[in-house]
Design a protein around this motif. Structure first.
Motif, PDB file in Angstrom:
ATOM      1  N   ALA A 292     -11.931  -1.588 -20.855  1.00 36.77           N
ATOM      2  CA  ALA A 292     -10.478  -1.855 -20.938  1.00 36.77           C
ATOM      3  C   ALA A 292      -9.950  -1.407 -22.307  1.00 36.77           C
ATOM      4  O   ALA A 292      -8.880  -0.795 -22.404  1.00 36.77           O
ATOM      5  N   ALA A 293     -10.712  -1.691 -23.352  1.00 39.00           N
ATOM      6  CA  ALA A 293     -10.264  -1.328 -24.706  1.00 39.00           C
ATOM      7  C   ALA A 293     -10.205   0.194 -24.869  1.00 39.00           C
ATOM      8  O   ALA A 293      -9.257   0.724 -25.456  1.00 39.00           O
ATOM      9  N   LEU A 294     -11.207   0.874 -24.337  1.00 37.23           N
ATOM     10  CA  LEU A 294     -11.205   2.345 -24.478  1.00 37.23           C
ATOM     11  C   LEU A 294     -10.043   2.947 -23.684  1.00 37.23           C
ATOM     12  O   LEU A 294      -9.407   3.902 -24.139  1.00 37.23           O
ATOM     13  N   GLU A 295      -9.750   2.376 -22.527  1.00 33.70           N
ATOM     14  CA  GLU A 295      -8.609   2.888 -21.753  1.00 33.70           C
ATOM     15  C   GLU A 295      -7.308   2.726 -22.540  1.00 33.70           C
ATOM     16  O   GLU A 295      -6.482   3.637 -22.590  1.00 33.70           O
ATOM     17  N   VAL A 296      -7.153   1.571 -23.174  1.00 37.00           N
ATOM     18  CA  VAL A 296      -5.938   1.340 -23.989  1.00 37.00           C
ATOM     19  C   VAL A 296      -5.874   2.388 -25.104  1.00 37.00           C
ATOM     20  O   VAL A 296      -4.825   2.997 -25.350  1.00 37.00           O
ATOM     21  N   LEU A 297      -6.997   2.611 -25.745  1.00 39.50           N
ATOM     22  CA  LEU A 297      -7.052   3.564 -26.863  1.00 39.50           C
ATOM     23  C   LEU A 297      -6.703   4.975 -26.392  1.00 39.50           C
ATOM     24  O   LEU A 297      -5.937   5.695 -27.043  1.00 39.50           O
ATOM     25  N   LEU A 298      -7.249   5.371 -25.234  1.00 38.86           N
ATOM     26  CA  LEU A 298      -7.025   6.734 -24.749  1.00 38.86           C
ATOM     27  C   LEU A 298      -5.617   6.933 -24.194  1.00 38.86           C
ATOM     28  O   LEU A 298      -5.055   8.018 -24.301  1.00 38.86           O
ATOM     29  N   GLN A 299      -5.054   5.854 -23.622  1.00 38.75           N
ATOM     30  CA  GLN A 299      -3.726   5.989 -23.037  1.00 38.75           C
ATOM     31  C   GLN A 299      -2.623   5.964 -24.091  1.00 38.75           C
ATOM     32  O   GLN A 299      -1.545   6.506 -23.883  1.00 38.75           O
ATOM     33  N   GLY A 300      -2.891   5.327 -25.220  1.00 40.35           N
ATOM     34  CA  GLY A 300      -1.865   5.221 -26.261  1.00 40.35           C
ATOM     35  C   GLY A 300      -1.869   6.437 -27.166  1.00 40.35           C
ATOM     36  O   GLY A 300      -2.664   7.359 -27.008  1.00 40.35           O
ATOM     37  N   GLU A 301      -0.955   6.413 -28.142  1.00 35.36           N
ATOM     38  CA  GLU A 301      -0.856   7.533 -29.089  1.00 35.36           C
ATOM     39  C   GLU A 301      -1.611   7.198 -30.371  1.00 35.36           C
ATOM     40  O   GLU A 301      -1.442   7.867 -31.381  1.00 35.36           O
TER      41      GLU A 301
END
Ligand code: PLP
Length: 397
Positions: A292-301
Motif C-alpha cells: 500500500a505504501a509503495l502504491e502511494v509513493l508511485l501514484q503521487g508526485e
C-alpha cells in the motif's frame, strides 16, 4: 512507576542517552507526545516513513489483512497473496535481472541472507566491504560494519572480511576470483550521506562482473525515493546482483528483503535444502502495508519533487556556523566544527519541535531525512528551527 521509569528500568537500552520522549500519536510528518506537543519528524523514523506516518491507505491495508489472516506458517510454504502481490509490484519496478524477492523481517536479516546467497552461488568465502559502512547489527552484518570500534568487542566475527575506503581505487585492484561479494551502500548513510563518484561505482560494477563477484547494493536507507529516484542505483547506471531493502519497504511495519535473479535465489533451495529460512519473514500484514505504501509513493508526485526540495534546503540552510552540508536527495548531513556543537543543536531542535539526530560515523553531523510528502512550508519551518537552534547554541543560551 511511571512510563519513563519503566522505559529506563525494564526496557533494554541501546545508549545511555535515549531521546526518551513519550509519543502517543503520529500522523503525516508530525509526531505528538503525551502532553500534546507537536514535532516535525525530520528524519522519518530513520528513513522509514517516506510517505509519512499512519497513511490512511496503509492503515486500511493493515486492518484488512489482519482480518483475513496474520501468520500462518514459516516463510516459503503456503501461497500468501500479500507476499505475491508485493513481490510482483517490487519486481515490476526493478530491472529484469532483479526478479525474485526473499522477504525477511529486517534490514540486517536481508544483509545476512544476501551474504549467504553470494557464498552459495560463487562457492567463495571472501567478503569485501567499506569503512564507515552500516548494514545491520547481527553478527554477520556487524562483521562488515566499517568501524573497528563497533566490531572489536564482539570478536570473533566472520573471517575473510576485508574493508576498503569508499570511493577509492584500492578495492578495484584487490578484486579477483577469490571474492564472493562486495557489499556496498549506494550512498553511505551513517558516514553522513556520502555519495560515491559515478565513475568509481561503475568501475567497481565492471570489476565485479569481470570476476564473477556478486555486487550487493544496500538500499535500506537510500531506497524508496529518498534520493530522487525510486532506487539510488538508477542514478549510477548500474544494476546490482543482489539488492537489499528494508526500512520504508514495510510502510511502517517490520519488513526487509534481498532481491536477486531467480536462478541465483533458487540455489538456496538445495544443497542444503532450506538454505535460508525464517518464521516471520514476509509477514502478510507487513507485506500488505508495504505494498500500500509503495502504491502511494508511485501514484503521487513525491519522488519527482525530491530534487526541488533538496535545492530548497540547500538555499535555506545558510549559516556561518555550518562547516559543510552533505546531501543526496531529501537526505542531509549538516556538519559542524565539533560533535559537541552538533549534539547541542540537535537537543535544541528537539526542544523546539523538530526530531533530528546524528549519524553513527559522523557525530559532528545533524540528520535531515523527512518524509518525502513534506511541503515547502514545513521545510521552511525545519530550516528556521535549525538556524535558530544554531544561533542559540553559539550564543550559549
Ligand atoms: N543497512 C543500512 C544502510 C541501514 O541504515 C540499516 C539500519 O539502519 C540496516 C542496513 C539494518 O537494518 P535493520 O535495522 O532493519 O536491521
Amino acid at each position: 512507576m511511571n512510563n519513563r521509569q519503566i522505559f529506563l528500568q525494564h526496557l533494554a537500552q541501546t545508549s545511555d542517552a535515549p531521546i526518551a520522549i513519550e509519543m502517543n500519536k503520529a500522523n503525516g510528518i508530525y509526531l505528538y507526545d503525551t502532553n500534546g506537543k507537536q514535532y516535525i519528524d525530520g528524519i522519518a523514523g530513520f528513513s522509514v516513513a517516506n510517505i509519512g506516518h499512519s497513511h490512511p491507505k496503509v492503515i486500511e491495508a493493515v486492518q484488512q489483512q489482519a482480518k483475513e489472516y496474520m501468520h500462518l506458517i514459516v516463510y516459503g510454504e503456503f501461497i500468501q497473496q500479500p507476499q505475491t502481490a508485493y513481490a510482483k509490484l517490487l519486481t515490476d519496478n526493478l530491472p529484469p535481472s532483479l526478479n525474485c524477492v526473499y522477504f525477511t523481517n529486517s534490514g540486517a536479516e536481508a544483509t545476512e541472507g544476501a551474504m549467504k546467497l553470494a557464498k552459495r552461488v560463487t562457492g567463495r568465502a571472501k567478503i569485501f566491504a567499506f569503512n564507515n559502512a552500516y548494514h545491520g547489527s547481527t553478527q554477520g552484518a556487524l562483521s562488515i560494519m566499517g568501524d573497528e570500534y563497533w566490531r572489536n568487542s564482539f570478536r570473533p566475527l566472520l573471517p575473510e572480511v576485508y574493508h576498503f575506503n569508499y570511493n577509492n581505487a584500492d578495492i578495484l585492484h584487490a578484486i579477483d576470483e577469490s571474492v564472493a561479494c562486495v557489499v556496498t551502500e549506494m550512498v553511505q548513510a551513517e558516514a553522513g550521506v556520502k555519495a560515491p563518484e559515478k565513475k568509481w561505482l561503475q568501475a567497481l560494477y565492471k570489476k565485479c562482473k569481470e570476476h564473477g563477484v556478486m555486487l550487493i547494493a544496500d538500499e535500506i536507507q537510500s531506497g524508496f525515493g529518498r534520493t530522487g529516484t525510486l532506487w539510488a542505483f538508477e542514478q549510477f547506471d548500474i544494476v546490482p546482483d543482489i539488492l537489499l531493502l528494508g526500512k520504508a519497504l514495510g510502510g511502517g511495519m517490520p519488513l526487509g528483503a534481498f532481491i536477486a535473479a531467480k536462478e541465483l535465489m533458487f540455489s538456496l533451495t538445495n544443497n542444503p535444502v532450506l538454505g535460508h529460512i525464517t518464521t516471520f519473514g514476509g509477514h502478510p500484514v507487513s507485506c500488505a502495508a508495504g505494498k500500500a505504501a509503495l502504491e502511494v509513493l508511485l501514484q503521487g508526485e513525491y519522488i519527482k519533487t525530491v530534487k526541488e526540495k533538496e535545492q530548497f534546503l540547500i538555499e535555506n540552510l545558510q549559516s556561518k556556523h555550518i562547516k559543510a552540508i552533505h546531501h543526496f536527495g531529501l537526505w542531509f548531513a549538516i556538519q559542524f566544527e565539533h560533535a559537541e556543537v552538533a549534539h547541542a543543536v540537535i537537543k535544541k531542535c528537539i526542544e523546539k519541535g523538530l526530531i533530528t539526530d546524528w549519524f553513527v560515523f559522523a557525530a559532528d553531523c545533524l540528520r535531515i531525512a523527512p518524509p518525502l510528502i513534506i511541503s515547502k512550508e514545513a521545510l521552511k519551518t525545519i530550516c528556521a528551527i535549525i538556524l535558530q537552534s544554531i544561533e542559540e547554541v553559539k550564543k550559549g543560551k
